[in-house]
Scaffold this motif. Structure first.
Motif, PDB file in Angstrom:
ATOM      1  N   LEU A 113       0.827  -1.210   0.000  1.00  0.00           N
ATOM      2  CA  LEU A 113       0.000   0.000   0.000  1.00  0.00           C
ATOM      3  C   LEU A 113       0.861   1.260   0.000  1.00  0.00           C
ATOM      4  CD1 LEU A 113      -2.832  -1.043   2.489  1.00  0.00           C
ATOM      5  CD2 LEU A 113      -2.973  -0.860  -0.010  1.00  0.00           C
ATOM      6  N   GLY A 117       0.559   3.815  -3.006  1.00  0.00           N
ATOM      7  CA  GLY A 117       0.243   5.215  -2.745  1.00  0.00           C
ATOM      8  C   GLY A 117       1.188   6.150  -3.461  1.00  0.00           C
ATOM      9  N   LEU A 142      -5.268  11.840  -1.254  1.00  0.00           N
ATOM     10  CA  LEU A 142      -5.496  10.484  -0.762  1.00  0.00           C
ATOM     11  C   LEU A 142      -4.304   9.541  -0.969  1.00  0.00           C
ATOM     12  CD1 LEU A 142      -9.220   9.457  -1.356  1.00  0.00           C
ATOM     13  CD2 LEU A 142      -8.008   9.860   0.786  1.00  0.00           C
ATOM     14  N   MET A 146      -2.371   7.849   2.086  1.00  0.00           N
ATOM     15  CA  MET A 146      -2.377   6.395   2.176  1.00  0.00           C
ATOM     16  C   MET A 146      -0.955   5.878   2.408  1.00  0.00           C
ATOM     17  SD  MET A 146      -3.828   3.519  -0.496  1.00  0.00           S
ATOM     18  CE  MET A 146      -2.457   3.539  -1.641  1.00  0.00           C
ATOM     19  N   SER A 147       0.016   6.463   1.731  1.00  0.00           N
ATOM     20  CA  SER A 147       1.414   6.063   1.928  1.00  0.00           C
ATOM     21  C   SER A 147       1.872   6.356   3.343  1.00  0.00           C
ATOM     22  CB  SER A 147       2.318   6.803   0.925  1.00  0.00           C
ATOM     23  OG  SER A 147       2.175   6.274  -0.364  1.00  0.00           O
ATOM     24  N   SER A 149       0.030   6.743   6.073  1.00  0.00           N
ATOM     25  CA  SER A 149      -0.685   5.871   7.012  1.00  0.00           C
ATOM     26  C   SER A 149      -0.117   4.458   6.976  1.00  0.00           C
ATOM     27  CB  SER A 149      -2.176   5.841   6.672  1.00  0.00           C
ATOM     28  OG  SER A 149      -2.745   7.135   6.757  1.00  0.00           O
ATOM     29  N   SER A 150       0.216   3.981   5.793  1.00  0.00           N
ATOM     30  CA  SER A 150       0.808   2.642   5.662  1.00  0.00           C
ATOM     31  C   SER A 150       2.166   2.589   6.339  1.00  0.00           C
ATOM     32  CB  SER A 150       0.941   2.272   4.184  1.00  0.00           C
ATOM     33  OG  SER A 150      -0.319   2.258   3.543  1.00  0.00           O
ATOM     34  N   SER A 153       1.714   2.350  10.057  1.00  0.00           N
ATOM     35  CA  SER A 153       1.211   1.018  10.401  1.00  0.00           C
ATOM     36  C   SER A 153       2.293  -0.043  10.274  1.00  0.00           C
ATOM     37  CB  SER A 153       0.026   0.662   9.496  1.00  0.00           C
ATOM     38  OG  SER A 153      -1.001   1.625   9.600  1.00  0.00           O
ATOM     39  N   LEU A 169      -3.661   0.160  10.522  1.00  0.00           N
ATOM     40  CA  LEU A 169      -3.766   0.382   9.079  1.00  0.00           C
ATOM     41  C   LEU A 169      -5.222   0.546   8.650  1.00  0.00           C
ATOM     42  CD1 LEU A 169      -2.399   0.476   6.288  1.00  0.00           C
ATOM     43  CD2 LEU A 169      -2.585  -2.022   6.220  1.00  0.00           C
ATOM     44  N   LEU A 173      -6.804   4.156   7.289  1.00  0.00           N
ATOM     45  CA  LEU A 173      -7.352   4.234   5.929  1.00  0.00           C
ATOM     46  C   LEU A 173      -8.840   4.578   5.962  1.00  0.00           C
ATOM     47  CD1 LEU A 173      -5.604   1.202   4.170  1.00  0.00           C
ATOM     48  CD2 LEU A 173      -5.001   3.624   4.073  1.00  0.00           C
ATOM     49  N   SER A 174      -9.569   4.054   6.937  1.00  0.00           N
ATOM     50  CA  SER A 174     -10.985   4.391   7.082  1.00  0.00           C
ATOM     51  C   SER A 174     -11.160   5.863   7.424  1.00  0.00           C
ATOM     52  CB  SER A 174     -11.637   3.527   8.166  1.00  0.00           C
ATOM     53  OG  SER A 174     -11.532   2.151   7.842  1.00  0.00           O
ATOM     54  N   LEU A 176      -9.159   8.241   6.658  1.00  0.00           N
ATOM     55  CA  LEU A 176      -8.849   9.050   5.479  1.00  0.00           C
ATOM     56  C   LEU A 176     -10.088   9.280   4.627  1.00  0.00           C
ATOM     57  CD1 LEU A 176      -5.409   7.685   4.216  1.00  0.00           C
ATOM     58  CD2 LEU A 176      -5.878   9.809   5.416  1.00  0.00           C
TER      59      LEU A 176
END
Length: 280
Positions: A113, A117, A142, A146-147, A149-150, A153, A169, A173-174, A176
């Protein structure tokens, strides 16, 4: 924790813990308290901050030059190093995972992910900067979030616990998606701002608080330095542009620093090995 459990079993219970095992438990509890405090602080910040409305000024960047017929030329072109840095990592995650030092299933998902991202951000950011407006903004934000947040995580999976990292994770993502909905429907950017702030604080904190599972952990510090520099340059877009005599803006440099983060982490994955044996 496993070590502490072994001590407890041999000593006949918690009172039988040796000094080292007791220290492990105290350290573990302290770290959990810090993590819980960070979550609580983020929630309080979200509630205490006044509503942040979306502003058209968000689309006004320092460098909006049109070179060779391409609108916002440098902001568009500097997005593509993310593609050059992200594609090799994405391919290796999909087809050559043996080339990377990844030992856990959900850790592999996090890295996939992260690279996805970056690739998405290359196209999304270029698309947005060709004509910056509200409708295109989500394609710029986004993928990069996403990057980030990944990445956070992945650190939780690697240094704390695989299940905790997976929960982190999914939750990030939720959130976001929720933050994008809040901005478009409720005209409220608070959640998006908090989600941008969390990796900037949590990633450096985790690097210092939790021991690495793999070798070559110094690459994490280097990548984090470039990540924080990228965020600073994005915020100081106009100031950076004026300091370098209007050659390149802070936002363009932000793109390049994000690409450096990806490149550094790819090198780290290529060289590292398991340092501490730990059950998943």
């Amino acid at each position: 924790m496993h070590l502490a459990a072994d001590y407890s079993h041999r000593g006949g219970g918690r009172l039988g813990l040796g000094p080292f095992a007791a220290a492990v438990l105290r350290t573990d509890n302290r770290r959990r308290a810090i993590a819980g405090g960070a979550v609580l602080a983020s929630a309080l910040l979200l509630v205490a901050t006044p509503r942040l409305r979306h502003s058209p000024a968000l689309h006004l960047f320092a460098d909006m030059r049109n070179l060779l017929g391409v609108p916002n030329t440098l902001n568009v072109l500097t997005a593509y190093p993310l593609l050059l840095a992200g594609v090799p990592g994405l391919i290796l995650c999909l087809f050559g995972s043996g080339c990377f030092g990844i030992s856990l299933r959900w850790e592999a998902l996090g890295w996939f992910l992260f690279y996805a991202g970056n690739v998405g951000a290359a196209f999304g950011s270029a698309y947005y900067h060709l004509k910056p407006d509200d409708d295109r903004l989500i394609w710029d934000r986004l993928p990069m979030m996403m990057s980030a947040s990944s990445l956070l995580s992945i650190l939780v999976i690697e240094r704390v616990d695989e299940r905790a990292g997976l929960s982190c994770l999914i939750s990030l993502l939720s959130l976001l998606l929720v933050s994008s909905a809040c901005e478009r429907i409720l005209d409220d950017m608070r959640l998006w701002v908090v989600l941008n702030l969390v990796p900037c604080v949590a990633i450096p904190a985790m690097l210092f608080l939790f021991p690495p599972k793999y070798t070559h952990s110094r690459f994490w510090f280097l990548a984090t330095g470039f990540y924080l520099l990228a965020r600073f340059e994005g915020l100081a877009d106009r100031k950076v542009y004026s300091v370098n005599r209007y050659f390149i803006s802070g936002h363009s440099l932000e793109h390049l620093c994000f690409a450096m983060v990806t490149l550094i982490l790819t090198v780290m994955l290529s060289f590292r090995n398991i340092k501490i044996a730990r059950d998943s």
